[in-house]
Design an enzyme around this catalytic site. Structure first.
Site, PDB file in Angstrom:
ATOM      1  CG  HIS A   1      55.120  47.709  52.146  1.00 41.23           C
ATOM      2  ND1 HIS A   1      55.183  46.761  52.567  1.00 41.23           N
ATOM      3  CD2 HIS A   1      55.423  47.618  50.634  1.00 41.23           C
ATOM      4  CE1 HIS A   1      55.409  45.701  51.793  1.00 41.23           C
ATOM      5  NE2 HIS A   1      55.569  46.360  50.584  1.00 41.23           N
TER       6      HIS A   1
ATOM      7  CG  HIS B   1      56.962  48.162  45.982  1.00 39.44           C
ATOM      8  ND1 HIS B   1      58.357  47.613  46.223  1.00 39.44           N
ATOM      9  CD2 HIS B   1      56.149  47.457  46.864  1.00 39.44           C
ATOM     10  CE1 HIS B   1      58.142  46.959  47.152  1.00 39.44           C
ATOM     11  NE2 HIS B   1      56.999  46.705  47.441  1.00 39.44           N
TER      12      HIS B   1
ATOM     13  CD  GLU C   1      54.715  39.615  49.283  1.00 39.68           C
ATOM     14  OE1 GLU C   1      55.659  39.698  48.914  1.00 39.68           O
ATOM     15  OE2 GLU C   1      53.562  40.520  48.632  1.00 39.68           O
TER      16      GLU C   1
ATOM     17  CG  ASP D   1      53.038  45.763  48.539  1.00 41.74           C
ATOM     18  OD1 ASP D   1      54.089  45.935  48.218  1.00 41.74           O
ATOM     19  OD2 ASP D   1      52.731  44.597  48.241  1.00 41.74           O
ATOM     20  CG  ASP D   2      53.296  46.904  44.248  1.00 39.13           C
ATOM     21  OD1 ASP D   2      54.157  47.466  43.698  1.00 39.13           O
ATOM     22  OD2 ASP D   2      53.406  45.968  44.881  1.00 39.13           O
TER      23      ASP D   2
ATOM     24  CG  HIS E   1      59.144  43.160  50.739  1.00 40.31           C
ATOM     25  ND1 HIS E   1      59.754  44.329  50.495  1.00 40.31           N
ATOM     26  CD2 HIS E   1      58.174  42.977  49.919  1.00 40.31           C
ATOM     27  CE1 HIS E   1      58.864  45.094  49.842  1.00 40.31           C
ATOM     28  NE2 HIS E   1      57.777  44.477  49.502  1.00 40.31           N
TER      29      HIS E   1
HETATM   30  N1  ADE Z   1      57.989  44.342  44.258  1.00 39.18           N
HETATM   31  C1  ADE Z   1      56.729  45.300  44.407  1.00 39.18           C
HETATM   32  N2  ADE Z   1      55.836  44.829  45.168  1.00 39.18           N
HETATM   33  C2  ADE Z   1      56.321  43.723  45.769  1.00 39.18           C
HETATM   34  C3  ADE Z   1      55.794  42.631  46.808  1.00 39.18           C
HETATM   35  N3  ADE Z   1      54.597  42.716  47.306  1.00 39.18           N
HETATM   36  N4  ADE Z   1      56.491  41.763  47.108  1.00 39.18           N
HETATM   37  C4  ADE Z   1      57.711  41.744  46.744  1.00 39.18           C
HETATM   38  N5  ADE Z   1      58.223  42.577  45.844  1.00 39.18           N
HETATM   39  C5  ADE Z   1      57.505  43.508  45.289  1.00 39.18           C
HETATM   40 ZN    ZN Z   2      56.110  45.152  48.847  1.00 37.73          ZN
END
Ligand code: ADE
Ligand code: ZN
Length: 338
Positions: A18, A20, A201, A279-280, A198
């Site tokens: 996971h 992005h 969340e 994630d990011d 997703h």
């Molecule tokens: N796009 C990038 N990060 C995300 C996240 N945590 N939740 C939903 N969309 C995303």
């Molecule tokens: Zn994500």
């Protein structure tokens, strides 16, 4: 945390499921690409941009994340972004990575989807050849856009299906339930693609149910709201469904107030196949090692639980039986030696 345990975590062979890839764009690279491409940014400096990374929820992050991605124009830009990620992942002992990418963020700006996929694929090939990381791509649909736009994106990706292992669903969750994308996910499954989404969340457990029942996903991304629904927990445990949890993301986006309150350990102890992911990472304060490290410290995870998390990631990866066997053998060897 002892330096021994930190070193053990660093070397633990793991899969990242996971990430992005647009969320791995560090501010320095955003500025370098903006300058290379003549793109005007809303922030005067790297420091000013980083200072804006104070999020209150998912949407407040997405607004900045989409603005950051606007510097990506050429195939080389996509390569450079992914290659920078792979070098970091390699340092964290990631042996298999599945990268989410958001083509609509780029095609909306007039970038051809082929430019995006070719750049990313070239980086995946280089990661395998030069770093020994098995790397795969998962095309995500933006759930704040329509299903028709998702279908058009899937159709545009058809010439590149050999370079993609699956589809996912991301962006603003609440108000955009999984069932909005029932048809495009059915089309993707029909094409032989893996499917993830997703869910849970910020959205309610009902979204996790519909990701499972309507979209027929093979993994849930996040899913941290599952503990609110005991029947859902039983379903996840009985089916061995993997959750790709992203602890530092959950703190930055205020899903939990502090890491010590995160429910990852409770889910792990209940027998849910939880994994740890970043994630990011450029926006949330760390890559996969940092996520393992800070979670282990806050939730007092021991070696056995850390090994279980790494094993879960290797088992939940979209790999062949032979690849999975090899990955698990590598983990076992590491654990006997470390
Ligand atoms: N796009 C990038 N990060 C995300 C996240 N945590 N939740 C939903 N969309 C995303
Ligand atoms: Zn994500």
């Amino acid at each position: 945390m002892s330096s021994d345990l930190a070193e053990f975590i660093r070397g633990l062979p793991k899969a990242e499921l996971h990430i992005h890839i647009e969320g791995s764009l560090e501010p320095e690279l955003i500025f370098a690409l903006a300058s290379r491409n003549g793109v005007q940014l809303a922030y005067p400096s790297v420091e000013a941009l980083r200072a804006a990374y104070a999020f209150t929820n998912l949407q407040s992050f997405l607004d900045i994340y989409y603005a950051g991605a606007s510097v990506l124009i050429t195939e080389q830009d996509f390569f450079d972004m992914a290659w920078a990620y792979f070098e970091r992942a390699h340092a964290d002992s990631v042996i298999h990575a599945e990268l989410f990418f958001d083509p609509q963020t780029h095609t909306e700006r007039g970038i051809d989807i082929g430019v995006v996929i070719r750049g990313l694929k070239r980086a995946c090939d280089a990661a395998e050849a030069k770093l020994g990381i098995r790397a795969r791509l998962i095309l995500c649909f933006l759930r704040h856009l329509s299903e028709d736009e998702a279908i058009a994106t899937l159709n545009a990706a058809k010439p590149y299906l050999a370079d993609i292992i699956g589809v996912g669903l991301d962006s603003s969750e609440v108000g955009h339930p999984p069932e909005k994308f029932a048809r495009v996910f059915a089309m993707a499954r029909e094409l032989g693609l893996h499917v993830v989404a997703h869910a849970g969340e910020e959205g309610p457990p009902e979204y996790i149910w519909s990701a499972l029942d309507v979209l027929q996903v093979e993994r849930i991304d996040h899913g941290v709201r599952s503990l609110q629904d005991e029947r859902l927990m039983q379903r996840l445990i009985a089916s061995g469904m993997a959750l790709t949890v992203c602890p530092l993301s959950n703190i930055k986006l205020c899903v939990f107030q502090q890491l010590g309150e995160h429910n990852l350990r409770r889910m792990l102890e209940r027998g849910v196949r939880v994994t740890i992911n970043s994630d990011d990472p450029a926006y949330f304060g760390g890559y996969i090692h940092q996520n393992y490290l800070e979670t282990a410290a806050a939730l007092e995870l021991g070696r056995d639980q850390l090994i279980q998390l790494a094993r879960n990631s290797l088992e939940a990866a979209f790999t062949s039986a032979a690849e999975r066997r090899a990955d698990l053998a590598r983990l076992a060897t590491y654990c006997t030696k470390a």
